[in-house]
Motif scaffolding. Structure first.
Motif, mmCIF file in Angstrom:
data_model
loop_
_atom_site.group_PDB
_atom_site.id
_atom_site.type_symbol
_atom_site.label_atom_id
_atom_site.label_comp_id
_atom_site.label_asym_id
_atom_site.label_seq_id
_atom_site.Cartn_x
_atom_site.Cartn_y
_atom_site.Cartn_z
ATOM 1 N N TYR A 169 0.841 -1.202 0.000
ATOM 2 C CA TYR A 169 0.000 0.000 0.000
ATOM 3 C C TYR A 169 0.874 1.250 0.000
ATOM 4 C CZ TYR A 169 -4.722 -1.845 0.727
ATOM 5 O OH TYR A 169 -5.952 -2.445 0.572
ATOM 6 N N LEU A 182 -7.662 2.531 3.643
ATOM 7 C CA LEU A 182 -7.489 1.083 3.513
ATOM 8 C C LEU A 182 -6.164 0.661 4.151
ATOM 9 C CD1 LEU A 182 -8.725 0.590 -0.165
ATOM 10 C CD2 LEU A 182 -10.016 0.346 1.953
ATOM 11 N N THR A 235 -6.468 0.557 7.861
ATOM 12 C CA THR A 235 -7.151 -0.669 8.304
ATOM 13 C C THR A 235 -6.183 -1.850 8.304
ATOM 14 O OG1 THR A 235 -9.220 0.175 7.413
ATOM 15 C CG2 THR A 235 -9.127 -2.170 7.876
ATOM 16 N N GLU A 252 -4.737 -8.347 -2.384
ATOM 17 C CA GLU A 252 -5.723 -8.405 -1.297
ATOM 18 C C GLU A 252 -6.584 -9.656 -1.423
ATOM 19 O OE1 GLU A 252 -6.543 -7.035 1.506
ATOM 20 O OE2 GLU A 252 -5.969 -4.942 1.523
ATOM 21 N N HIS A 271 -11.739 -4.746 0.691
ATOM 22 C CA HIS A 271 -10.654 -3.908 0.160
ATOM 23 C C HIS A 271 -10.418 -4.212 -1.318
ATOM 24 C CE1 HIS A 271 -8.462 -2.878 4.195
ATOM 25 N NE2 HIS A 271 -9.741 -2.536 4.199
#
Length: 172
Positions: free
Chosen positions: A66, A83, A86, A127, A159
């Motif tokens: 990410y 995201l 998280t 993901e 996600h």
């Protein structure tokens, strides 16, 4: 005149509630101890630790991915920030660390794709892969870890969907 006493409906409701309570109380697996030191319990503890460590490694790898995509494609940063936060929380729940400790080499994440859309699509695929692996791990996890993995796998699937939609909305 109104009828008093036990009705068929209340009897069935009470029976159903009693049966549900019995089922829920019996859902947990009994702890088995075969050896003097409880070798089955020890093996289950080791298996749980290994599953938790693997899930934490996957979350750490996802988090670095990410960060890499957001750094390589600043236009994606606003969509990736929540995201990524998280995923950082998932990593903390699994007992992992966001950064590798000094002295141990961090696994190199794959290079970000050339375009923002391709990078987001790759992140969505990652993901999905991790969510599927966590769902498969549920079969051998202890109940507490299974609940955590199920929750994180569901979040990972969400996600993946959100990343796919973000890729569609991102300019080429």
């Amino acid at each position: 005149m109104r009828r008093t006493g036990t009705t068929r409906r209340s009897a069935l409701t009470a029976t159903g509630a009693f049966a549900l309570g019995a089922v829920l109380t019996g859902c947990g697996e009994p702890e088995t101890r075969t050896g003097p030191g409880g070798t089955d319990a020890r093996a289950a503890s080791l298996r749980t630790g290994a599953l938790r460590a693997a899930a934490a490694r996957d979350s750490a790898s996802l988090l670095s991915r990410y960060e890499q995509v957001a750094a390589a494609h600043p236009v994606t940063e606003p969509g990736l920030a929540p995201l990524g936060a998280t995923v950082r929380e998932h990593l903390a729940a699994l007992g992992g660390r966001a950064k590798a400790p000094s002295g141990s080499p961090a696994p190199a994440p794959p290079a970000a794709a050339a375009g923002a859309r391709a990078a987001l699509s790759g992140l969505a695929a990652e993901e999905r892969r991790v969510a599927d692996a966590r769902a498969a791990a549920l079969l051998s996890a202890e109940p507490e870890l299974a609940r955590l993995l199920a929750s994180i796998a569901a979040a990972g699937a969400a996600h993946a969907y959100l990343l796919t939609e973000l890729a569609k909305e991102t300019p080429a």
